[in-house]
Scaffold this motif. Structure first.
Motif, PDB file in Angstrom:
ATOM      1  N   GLY B 151       0.829  -1.209   0.000  1.00 55.07           N
ATOM      2  CA  GLY B 151       0.000   0.000   0.000  1.00 55.07           C
ATOM      3  C   GLY B 151       0.857   1.249   0.000  1.00 55.07           C
ATOM      4  N   GLY B 152       1.944   1.222   0.789  1.00 51.95           N
ATOM      5  CA  GLY B 152       2.859   2.356   0.848  1.00 51.95           C
ATOM      6  C   GLY B 152       3.511   2.609  -0.498  1.00 51.95           C
ATOM      7  N   ALA B 153       3.899   1.518  -1.191  1.00 51.57           N
ATOM      8  CA  ALA B 153       4.530   1.663  -2.498  1.00 51.57           C
ATOM      9  C   ALA B 153       3.554   2.270  -3.503  1.00 51.57           C
ATOM     10  N   LEU B 154       2.278   1.831  -3.438  1.00 50.30           N
ATOM     11  CA  LEU B 154       1.259   2.409  -4.323  1.00 50.30           C
ATOM     12  C   LEU B 154       1.143   3.905  -4.080  1.00 50.30           C
ATOM     13  N   SER B 159       5.842   2.335  -8.876  1.00 48.57           N
ATOM     14  CA  SER B 159       5.074   1.363  -9.656  1.00 48.57           C
ATOM     15  C   SER B 159       5.717  -0.021  -9.675  1.00 48.57           C
ATOM     16  N   THR B 160       7.012  -0.076  -9.949  1.00 46.15           N
ATOM     17  CA  THR B 160       7.676  -1.382 -10.066  1.00 46.15           C
ATOM     18  C   THR B 160       7.612  -2.126  -8.745  1.00 46.15           C
ATOM     19  N   ALA B 161       8.010  -1.419  -7.671  1.00 41.72           N
ATOM     20  CA  ALA B 161       7.983  -2.038  -6.343  1.00 41.72           C
ATOM     21  C   ALA B 161       6.564  -2.444  -5.979  1.00 41.72           C
ATOM     22  N   ALA B 162       5.603  -1.569  -6.284  1.00 42.54           N
ATOM     23  CA  ALA B 162       4.206  -1.852  -5.953  1.00 42.54           C
ATOM     24  C   ALA B 162       3.747  -3.113  -6.674  1.00 42.54           C
ATOM     25  N   GLY B 163       4.123  -3.244  -7.950  1.00 37.89           N
ATOM     26  CA  GLY B 163       3.737  -4.426  -8.720  1.00 37.89           C
ATOM     27  C   GLY B 163       4.238  -5.699  -8.066  1.00 37.89           C
ATOM     28  N   LEU B 243      -6.913  -5.516  -9.042  1.00 38.47           N
ATOM     29  CA  LEU B 243      -7.176  -4.283  -9.792  1.00 38.47           C
ATOM     30  C   LEU B 243      -6.026  -3.273  -9.682  1.00 38.47           C
ATOM     31  N   PRO B 244      -5.506  -3.015  -8.462  1.00 40.88           N
ATOM     32  CA  PRO B 244      -4.349  -2.105  -8.397  1.00 40.88           C
ATOM     33  C   PRO B 244      -3.151  -2.619  -9.212  1.00 40.88           C
ATOM     34  N   LEU B 245      -2.981  -3.926  -9.220  1.00 41.57           N
ATOM     35  CA  LEU B 245      -1.866  -4.509  -9.980  1.00 41.57           C
ATOM     36  C   LEU B 245      -2.052  -4.247 -11.471  1.00 41.57           C
ATOM     37  N   LEU B 246      -3.298  -4.437 -11.959  1.00 41.00           N
ATOM     38  CA  LEU B 246      -3.577  -4.179 -13.373  1.00 41.00           C
ATOM     39  C   LEU B 246      -3.324  -2.715 -13.708  1.00 41.00           C
ATOM     40  N   ILE B 247      -3.739  -1.812 -12.817  1.00 35.53           N
ATOM     41  CA  ILE B 247      -3.527  -0.379 -13.060  1.00 35.53           C
ATOM     42  C   ILE B 247      -2.029  -0.077 -13.120  1.00 35.53           C
ATOM     43  N   VAL B 248      -1.287  -0.642 -12.161  1.00 38.69           N
ATOM     44  CA  VAL B 248       0.158  -0.392 -12.104  1.00 38.69           C
ATOM     45  C   VAL B 248       0.846  -0.912 -13.378  1.00 38.69           C
ATOM     46  N   LEU B 249       0.363  -2.061 -13.850  1.00 37.81           N
ATOM     47  CA  LEU B 249       1.007  -2.672 -15.019  1.00 37.81           C
ATOM     48  C   LEU B 249       0.613  -1.990 -16.321  1.00 37.81           C
ATOM     49  N   LEU B 255      -1.070  10.778 -11.692  1.00 37.37           N
ATOM     50  CA  LEU B 255      -1.733  10.960 -10.405  1.00 37.37           C
ATOM     51  C   LEU B 255      -3.107  10.298 -10.361  1.00 37.37           C
ATOM     52  N   VAL B 256      -3.851  10.382 -11.486  1.00 42.36           N
ATOM     53  CA  VAL B 256      -5.204   9.816 -11.530  1.00 42.36           C
ATOM     54  C   VAL B 256      -5.127   8.299 -11.365  1.00 42.36           C
ATOM     55  N   ALA B 257      -4.222   7.680 -12.105  1.00 38.44           N
ATOM     56  CA  ALA B 257      -4.084   6.221 -12.039  1.00 38.44           C
ATOM     57  C   ALA B 257      -3.666   5.788 -10.637  1.00 38.44           C
ATOM     58  N   ILE B 258      -2.694   6.507 -10.060  1.00 37.85           N
ATOM     59  CA  ILE B 258      -2.230   6.167  -8.712  1.00 37.85           C
ATOM     60  C   ILE B 258      -3.367   6.322  -7.705  1.00 37.85           C
ATOM     61  N   GLY B 259      -4.095   7.452  -7.832  1.00 39.61           N
ATOM     62  CA  GLY B 259      -5.211   7.714  -6.915  1.00 39.61           C
ATOM     63  C   GLY B 259      -6.251   6.611  -6.977  1.00 39.61           C
ATOM     64  N   LEU B 260      -6.585   6.197  -8.196  1.00 40.78           N
ATOM     65  CA  LEU B 260      -7.585   5.141  -8.381  1.00 40.78           C
ATOM     66  C   LEU B 260      -7.079   3.826  -7.785  1.00 40.78           C
ATOM     67  N   ALA B 261      -5.820   3.507  -8.053  1.00 43.40           N
ATOM     68  CA  ALA B 261      -5.243   2.260  -7.541  1.00 43.40           C
ATOM     69  C   ALA B 261      -5.259   2.257  -6.012  1.00 43.40           C
ATOM     70  N   VAL B 262      -4.915   3.417  -5.410  1.00 42.29           N
ATOM     71  CA  VAL B 262      -4.881   3.506  -3.946  1.00 42.29           C
ATOM     72  C   VAL B 262      -6.284   3.347  -3.360  1.00 42.29           C
TER      73      VAL B 262
END
Lengths: 245, 290
Positions: B151-154, B159-163, B243-249, B255-262
């Motif tokens: 969650g912190g990485a997101l 992105s890479t670490a979060a994935g 879903l967050p993984l798909l967004i990250v990938l 910012l919008v993508a990160i916000g949505l993933a979070v």
């Protein structure tokens, strides 16, 4: 510090005889009466006269049905309160230092003036011995009537826990379970007293005496011979008349 | 166990906040000035907000300061001490990053270690309880730390670490559920051992001690969650991990993508954390025939 004492001089506790308990709940009531008016805050009730009454109790009696492999089932009344464990998990989890186990007699107590009411000790207890009082917001538990057993203002026969004093069946015994020569220790040895949930590793001081083996028919009994010689007089005439019909 | 909202909010938000602080302490992202202010503000709001939420389930909060005293024996006390130490250690690092154009790396590293230690302590509050066999397993601390780091990485936009961490989190969560399902049976606790009557035969509750409710039943014999456990696991896993993984990938790193993933991740964390409590069975429920 909520560290457990490495050893306690005595291990005061209860021995509960499941053979003798009749499930009258007198111990529950006397416990509530004594502990609501003495040590610590009262044991509150909520909605006491309403549709869903409930309250804080330090001792509750469950009733179970035990069915053996063969033979009839039996009902066992099962009083349950704090077991004053040697390895009391409720004490070590306490963040404030309110929970402690006394080195001199092994009684587990809560210092209510230090309790923040987080409830973690109740989670750590396998036996459901601790209840957070809904009104006061502090943890309540059996004190082994610490304010009775050493109380010089009470007559000597009253210096035992309220539940023990009131039990009309004599199913509850109080004493030092750390002394192998004490009455309670001998009782436990004689009757094969057991620990509750030993797999939880709490090493409870209180012991439970399982119900004694019930008497069983050892052989099929012969029926006694009939002792009547048949009716006489009017009844004999009636009997033969009815037979003849 | 009763899924108290204050405790779910506390563990979810503070986990995320300390996770973000860990990444910031490691200098990822390498932000300074106003950008750093925004990120540290968010991290502190989550971490401190979560810790404050935990105070709402206290029966007697005036004694809460005493919770700092028993760190030698109590994980809850250790959590209190380490969380404050973490927040105080990261504070000068954040100050340097925001106002002085930099701060010593070792200070950030120390803060990051303390942040992870806080999350670990939180998890140990649950892991230490033998009475809740589902929680009492080695994967519980791994799970809490994985949630915080992923969650912190997101949140930190890594992105890479979060994935990578989301994949690890998903695996840990699935394994924790699988192992957790067998833990109660493995504990050996049954109504027979609970009553000591097993030598005679099978035991069944004939009469409960009272007709009404009580603290124990409300707090520890909560069984609504188990009915919907399978559905909630899917919901939690899809929202928190898939879903967050798909967004990250797949989505661009903005910012919008990160916000949505979070947001999706946090919703999933709430579902999974609700289930963490609701699904967990306390051994005292045996006495009540549950």
């Amino acid at each position: 510090m909520t560290a457990l004492p490495t050893k306690t001089d005595r291990k005061l506790g209860l021995v509960i005889d499941l053979d003798t308990c009749v499930g009258c709940h007198a111990c529950v009531i006397n416990c509530k009466e004594w502990n609501t008016s003495n040590y610590g805050v009262p044991l509150s009730d909520s909605d006491a006269y309403g549709a869903a009454p409930e309250g804080t109790f330090l001792n509750r009696v469950h009733s179970y049905e035990v069915t053996p492999e063969a033979g009839p089932a039996q009902a066992v009344h099962f009083p349950k309160s704090c077991l004053h464990c040697d390895d009391a998990p409720c004490v070590t989890v306490c963040p404030t230092g309110a929970s402690y186990k006394r080195g001199e007699d092994g009684i587990v107590l809560v210092d209510e003036s230090a309790c923040m009411g987080c409830g973690l000790c109740a989670w750590a207890c396998p036996y459901g011995a601790r209840e957070l009082d809904a009104l006061a917001g502090v943890m309540k538990k059996c004190t082994l009537c610490v304010d009775r057993i050493y109380n010089q203002n009470l007559p000597e026969e009253d210096r035992e826990p309220a539940c023990v004093r009131t039990c009309p069946a004599g199913a509850r015994h109080f004493g030092d379970l750390g002394d192998p020569e004490s009455d309670v220790s001998r009782l436990v040895a004689a009757r094969g007293g057991v620990d509750l949930m030993p797999e939880m590793g709490t090493r409870p001081v209180n012991k439970y005496l399982p119900p004694r083996v019930k008497d069983r028919m050892t052989q099929e009994a012969e029926p006694l011979p009939s002792r009547t010689d048949g009716p006489s007089g009017f009844l004999k005439w009636l009997d033969s008349a009815l037979e003849a019909l | 166990m009763h899924p108290a909202p204050s405790v779910i909010v506390f563990t979810a938000l503070s986990g995320l906040g300390f996770g973000l602080l860990t990444w910031l302490g490691l200098g990822q992202p390498d932000v300074l000035g106003w950008a750093a202010f925004g990120m540290y503000f968010l991290a502190y709001a989550l971490a401190v907000g979560g810790l404050l939420a935990s105070a709402f389930h206290l029966g007697n909060p005036k004694n809460a300061p005493r919770a700092f005293s028993q760190w030698r024996t109590s994980w809850l006390s250790r959590e209190a001490v380490i969380s404050v130490a973490a927040l105080l250690t990261v504070a000068p690092f954040a100050f340097g990053r925001i106002f002085l154009g930099g701060a010593p790396g070792w200070l950030g590293l120390l803060g990051a270690v303390l942040c992870l230690a806080t999350v670990f302590s939180t998890s140990m509050i649950y892991t230490q309880l033998k009475t809740v066999p589902r929680w009492s397993q080695p994967l519980t601390p791994v799970l809490f730390v994985a949630y915080a780091l992923a969650g912190g990485a997101l949140l930190a936009g890594q992105s890479t670490a979060a994935g990578v961490l989301l994949v690890l989190l998903g695996g840990t969560q699935l394994a924790a559920w699988h192992i957790g399902d067998g833990r109660f049976a493995a504990s050996g606790a049954t109504l027979e051992t609970a009553t000591g009557l097993g030598a005679i035969g099978r035991v069944r509750l004939l009469e409960p001690p009272h007709s009404g409710g009580n603290y124990l039943l409300r707090e520890m014999a909560f069984d609504v969650g188990r009915k919907h456990a399978a559905k909630l696991r899917v919901v939690g896993l899809v929202l928190a991990v898939v879903l967050p993984l798909l967004i990250v990938l797949l989505a661009p790193n903005n910012l919008v993508a990160i916000g949505l993933a979070v947001l999706l991740h946090l919703t999933g964390v709430f579902a999974a954390r609700w289930l963490f409590f609701a699904e967990a069975q306390h051994v005292v429920s045996l006495y009540y025939g549950k």
